[in-house]
Scaffold this active site. Structure first.
Site, PDB file in Angstrom:
ATOM      1  N   PRO A 183       0.789  -1.186  -0.084  1.00 46.34           N
ATOM      2  CA  PRO A 183       0.026  -0.107  -0.046  1.00 46.34           C
ATOM      3  C   PRO A 183       0.806   1.217  -0.109  1.00 46.34           C
ATOM      4  O   PRO A 183       1.886   1.259   0.546  1.00 46.34           O
ATOM      5  CB  PRO A 183      -0.690   0.030   1.437  1.00 46.34           C
ATOM      6  N   SER A 516      14.083 -18.600   2.279  1.00 46.38           N
ATOM      7  CA  SER A 516      15.214 -17.996   2.047  1.00 46.38           C
ATOM      8  C   SER A 516      16.394 -17.898   3.129  1.00 46.38           C
ATOM      9  O   SER A 516      17.166 -16.977   3.100  1.00 46.38           O
ATOM     10  CB  SER A 516      14.744 -16.211   1.899  1.00 46.38           C
ATOM     11  N   LYS A 559      15.537  -6.441   0.580  1.00 46.90           N
ATOM     12  CA  LYS A 559      16.233  -7.178   1.315  1.00 46.90           C
ATOM     13  C   LYS A 559      17.856  -6.281   1.339  1.00 46.90           C
ATOM     14  O   LYS A 559      18.192  -6.125   2.308  1.00 46.90           O
ATOM     15  CB  LYS A 559      16.405  -8.645   1.072  1.00 46.90           C
TER      16      LYS A 559
END
Length: 626
Positions: A183, A516, A559
């Protein structure tokens, strides 16, 4: 029988708009007027039929917004740049869409002009044949004078004008753009900019909470209070047949239930091969043409969108903003907007780059800029109070400048502590990378320790989900299977026989999951059992397989940016994520960080500790391939 007095205005309007509506709608109106003339006005059916006619007459069957023939792509790009900071991939794709639209429409108009000229020529020839037949007083059917293959062309020229106009309308069969992102990153405003560039009207349909199929397809007229669906209502509202329709929050539309499946109802509307004759339940057997509409959809995630619906869309990812982009957005858009909305346009509010950056890093934690705008609004409201007080008193003049201390006074204690790497690590601690649901990224410590008195079990804490727990178990299995090569089993020393391994991820109140963390788990356990330290300036991300291959992961941009903010200067990544690093990251970040791409876990271990970590170099190893 003549029409009742209250139906005569509708009949008059129908006669005036006869050339502006489709043939099927005209037939339906004529049939309904005939039926209503035989029904008493006091009947409930009378009101239903009258409302139906009003709806048919109010729809824009052929009225369109004329789009400029030569779209100014430079102007379109300028509009996007003026209204949006960053989002380079999205803006490039929008400009590509406009360029293709312009070329396809030009080609269509040239072909349509050629066909029209050919029809005129054919019609003139046939008229001449008919005249000759009349002059010669030829008996029999005049159509027999025309060869069969040409007779078909003549019949096409005699089709109703409505059908000719329908065929000559340009229908863009381009992809449905689906903007996906967290958003507050500007997905809806991108659609608004696209409509502005095309010179078309924009209609927004919010799909959040839509649970009934009838909200898309409409209700049948047999129900009390029946209405058309959202698409037909939108066409009536904008008044043209070719608006830009924004389907907002596509991922929040309801799924199949006893009210029907709204997602399935959207399939026909979004399919270019079907939406030229979209059937709304309220309109009955009168199809409506949606092929001239340009559909753009937005979503926060793809997980909840049905696969058939997603297959009709081209996904464009709108990732979050970096700090430098938020700073530019605040200076160009947010601060001037809030200054105006809080009545400070005459005196203004001055906030330096350092002050705005302090608000961004300490008081907001989001991918978009909505929270940032709220915090800037709080500061402006405080300055509005100061200005109002200064106007009533001569002892305290108004100062428009906002300092760092003013931010602490107005906004209070910092809401978020920025991620900062630790200065030193002990054996068993590794810095991993995490992607948050808010669309941002950051660092995540992986801590391990040996617990005496155990039997080699793995203990997991930190509110770990199923996938990340499996990664930890997978990492321990890989280290165990390579214990000899890593020098963990020396003589009679076997840590697995007398100790448990406890693995913990801090911030236990936050749920953690995702594929991950495999490399980080292996490095943490190997560091613990070998006594080697992983540098605190190095972070890792990537999943592994049981045989030690490193697989790619998602959220690379977020990241890496989170690691950059935390002071990380070296990141170990999967080789297959090389493309994302090269394409998505800002040049300033790439210049300040060192990226190492690995294809196997052995390469990751050698990158951290060197090749001398292996005590048994004769053991066969997995060869990595790009």
């Amino acid at each position: 029988m003549g029409l009742p007095e209250d139906l005569q205005p509708l009949d008059s309007l129908f006669q005036r708009r006869l050339s502006e509506i489709s043939s099927s709608a005209g037939q339906a109106i004529t049939r309904e007027l005939k039926r209503l003339s035989k029904i008493p006005p006091q009947s409930a059916e009378y009101g239903v039929g009258k409302t139906y006619i009003e709806w048919l007459l109010s729809l824009p069957w052929k009225k369109v917004t004329e789009t400029p023939h030569d779209l100014d792509l430079a102007k379109a790009r300028s509009i996007l740049d003026d209204e949006h900071e960053g989002l380079e991939k999205v803006k490039r794709r929008v400009v590509e869409y406009l360029a293709v639209y312009q070329l396809k429409r030009k080609l269509f108009e040239e072909e349509a002009a050629a066909k029209l000229q050919e029809k005129k020529t054919t019609k003139t020839t046939h008229q001449a044949v008919q005249n000759a037949a009349f002059d010669a007083s030829t008996a029999g059917d005049l159509l027999e004078l025309i060869p069969k293959d040409e007779r078909k062309a003549l019949e096409e020229t005699q089709t109703p004008m409505d059908d000719i106009l329908t065929k000559d309308v340009y229908r863009d069969k381009g992809p449905i753009l689906l903007l996906v992102g967290p958003p507050g990153v500007g997905k809806t405003s991108i659609a608004r900019s696209l409509a502005t560039s095309l010179g078309r009207k924009l209609h927004r349909i919010s799909l959040g909470g839509v649970r009934d199929e009838a909200e898309i397809r409409g209700h049948r007229r047999t129900y009390i209070g029946a209405l058309p669906g959202l698409l037909v209502q939108g066409l009536r509202k904008v008044g043209v047949a070719n608006p830009v329709i924004l389907l907002d929050e596509l991922d929040k539309v309801g799924t199949s239930n006893f009210h029907g499946d709204p997602s399935a109802a959207l399939l026909e509307a979004l399919d270019p091969a079907q939406n030229w004759s979209f059937h709304d339940h309220y309109l009955g057997d009168v199809p409506i043409d949606l092929s001239q509409c340009m559909f753009i959809a937005t979503a926060n995630t793809l997980d909840t969108i049905s696969p058939p619906l997603l297959d009709r869309c081209e996904t464009i990812t709108c990732s979050g903003y970096v700090t430098s982009e938020k700073l530019a957005i605040a200076k160009r858009f947010l601060l001037p907007k809030q200054v105006k909305e809080n009545g400070l346009l005459a005196v203004g509010v001055q906030m330096g780059d350092g002050v705005i950056e302090k608000v961004i890093t300490e008081f907001t934690f989001e991918a978009g800029v909505r929270s940032l705008e709220r915090e800037i609004s709080r500061i402006c409201r405080t300055k509005a109070v100061e200005y109002s007080t200064a106007r009533q008193s001569t002892h305290s003049p108004y100062n428009p400048e906002v300092t760092s201390n003013d931010v602490d006074t107005i906004l209070g204690v910092a809401h978020f502590d920025p991620d900062v790497r630790e200065e030193t690590h002990r054996p068993g601690v590794v810095t991993g990378l995490a992607w948050q649901a808010s669309g941002t990224g950051g660092i995540m410590l992986i801590e391990t320790t040996l617990v005496p008195g155990g039997n080699g079990q793995l203990v997991l804490t930190g509110s770990l989900g199923g996938v990340i727990s499996e990664s930890a178990q997978l990492g321990l299995t890989w280290v165990k299977s390579h214990s000899a090569s890593l020098g963990i089993l020396l003589g009679d020393t076997d840590p697995y026989k007398s100790h448990d391994i406890h693995l913990h991820l801090p911030a236990g109140s936050v749920k953690k999951d995702g594929p991950s963390a495999g490399i980080g788990m292996v490095l943490a356990i190997a560091s613990l059992l070998t006594g080697r330290v992983v540098p605190s300036t190095t972070a890792v991300t990537g999943e592994i397989t049981l045989r030690g291959a490193v697989t790619p992961v998602g959220g690379i941009k977020e990241k890496v940016l989170g690691a950059h903010r935390a002071g990380i200067r070296k990141i170990i990544l999967p080789k297959k994520n090389l493309r994302e690093v090269m394409a998505d990251l800002p040049e300033s970040v790439k210049d300040e960080m060192d990226f190492v791409f690995v294809g196997t876990i052995e390469e990751a271990l050698e990158e951290v500790w060197g090749k001398d970590i292996w005590t048994d170099t004769s053991r066969p190893r997995l060869e990595a391939k790009l």
